[in-house]
Design a protein around this motif. Sequence first.
Motif, mmCIF file in Angstrom:
data_model
loop_
_atom_site.group_PDB
_atom_site.id
_atom_site.type_symbol
_atom_site.label_atom_id
_atom_site.label_comp_id
_atom_site.label_asym_id
_atom_site.label_seq_id
_atom_site.Cartn_x
_atom_site.Cartn_y
_atom_site.Cartn_z
ATOM 1 N N ALA A 1 18.951 47.327 27.790
ATOM 2 C CA ALA A 1 20.343 47.247 28.237
ATOM 3 C C ALA A 1 21.018 45.995 27.702
ATOM 4 O O ALA A 1 22.179 46.034 27.259
ATOM 5 C CB ALA A 1 20.397 47.259 29.766
ATOM 6 N N SER B 1 24.397 46.673 25.629
ATOM 7 C CA SER B 1 25.580 46.672 26.504
ATOM 8 C C SER B 1 26.826 46.190 25.773
ATOM 9 O O SER B 1 27.928 46.719 25.992
ATOM 10 C CB SER B 1 25.329 45.798 27.733
ATOM 11 N N ALA C 1 31.031 51.821 30.428
ATOM 12 C CA ALA C 1 29.758 51.121 30.541
ATOM 13 C C ALA C 1 29.246 51.153 31.974
ATOM 14 O O ALA C 1 28.048 51.390 32.226
ATOM 15 C CB ALA C 1 29.911 49.678 30.062
ATOM 16 N N GLY D 1 25.780 52.880 33.219
ATOM 17 C CA GLY D 1 24.766 52.122 33.948
ATOM 18 C C GLY D 1 24.527 52.687 35.341
ATOM 19 O O GLY D 1 23.378 52.855 35.773
ATOM 20 N N ILE E 1 22.591 47.383 32.438
ATOM 21 C CA ILE E 1 23.959 47.691 31.998
ATOM 22 C C ILE E 1 24.961 47.296 33.072
ATOM 23 O O ILE E 1 26.012 46.686 32.784
ATOM 24 C CB ILE E 1 24.096 49.189 31.665
ATOM 25 N N SER F 1 25.188 43.401 33.155
ATOM 26 C CA SER F 1 25.856 42.853 31.966
ATOM 27 C C SER F 1 27.345 43.185 31.976
ATOM 28 O O SER F 1 28.187 42.332 31.657
ATOM 29 C CB SER F 1 25.209 43.412 30.694
ATOM 30 N N GLY G 1 25.336 40.307 27.242
ATOM 31 C CA GLY G 1 24.238 41.258 27.333
ATOM 32 C C GLY G 1 22.925 40.662 26.863
ATOM 33 O O GLY G 1 21.874 40.862 27.491
#
Length: 414
Positions: A66, A70, A82, A86, A119, A122, A351
């Motif tokens: 991730a 990301s 995003a 996630g 994800i 981040s 990320g």
Amino acid sequence: MPGRQQAVPRRQWQAPVVVAYLTFVLAGVSGGVTGVLLPAQIRDYGLDMATIGTTFFTFSAGFMLAGSTSGMLIHRFGIRTALAVGGGAYVLAGLYTAVRPPFLALLAVQVLAGYGTGILESALNTFLAGLPNSTTLLNRLHAFFGVGALAGPLLATWILGFAPWTAVWLVLALASVPLIAAFLVTLPAGAPTAGAAPPSEGTPKPGRTGGGLLAAVSREPAVLLGAVFLAVYVGLELSVGNWAFTFLTDERGQSDQLAGYIVSGYWLGLTAGRFVISPLAARMGLTPIGMTFACLFGVTAATVLVWIVPGTAPAFASFALFGFFLGPLFPTTMAVAPLLASPALVPTTIGLLNGVSVIGGALFPWLAGAIGEGLGVWTLPPYALVLALLQLAVWRMVTDRIAPATTAPGPAAP
């Protein structure tokens, strides 16, 4: 932080920020239930501790994946997509875990759980880093993770009193569904993130998509040093968090109950530091970089106190102070991330920082245990002191690569 944040009307970001806080509470609960569920999983699958522990490595692998993807996801599709990706991955992993899969399937699905969690973390760090007063917002965000981590063991223990361990994951998966929906409803389309243009503003430049973004970030010395800093930070936080109880009972002769209270004081201090220190530093006129130096000196001093001052009350105070000064370091590094690379690389930078930190979380606690096994658990305080001094040295190298003009305090929230 001049030149790195966009003016956003308060009413547009207030609701999604609240949802972000709630999501980090859930992430903290998810992390906090793990230790309570392990004995039940060991009995259920008939495994030993070493084998069940391999789930940590597969979760970490998903989390690192991730971290490396990301930035590309946010850059190409935006923050809302995003978060949906996630959150969706986390829900699917939770629902599958709740049906009690075979162990090999449990091992595999932890990659998906780690990816979804990574994800989400981040993306939310990137979103809040692009808002005014980002240092305080990010410290609060991670403080709410601490709130969840404190509540997680209590929730898991309560559920295990009348249901199997899989029910805990069912509750977590179902609880995340309304949070994902809330993001889609409250987050404005094309919401700004730190350094990232909304997808509607054009396509990425050649060489800045997918692996190109990650490769570009990996060539930034300040970013790499920031990743090392966070790896050491997470390693120090978890080394103390995982081994303090053993140190207090075996080396200092504390009862299990008192040792448990002292370790709880450490986690409470870490959570409180994230709520308290950043607003206080802002009133004192400290920049995020200056605040981090102050916290690093506080961590070092508290580590010395843990080592040389015996007794129950001093142990409680020194561990609580250790956590108090340690707590702001991770979120404040995320707030400083826009200063480590060019604006287009900020989401990928965050990320990468988030993903690499998990390496320290696996390596340094294992090394602390190995040293303790070979030489004795008395080695925990000097080991922590070495990591504290290493943090300080790496942070100095990070700040040497940030232009002085960019270290001024960010604008206050409207």
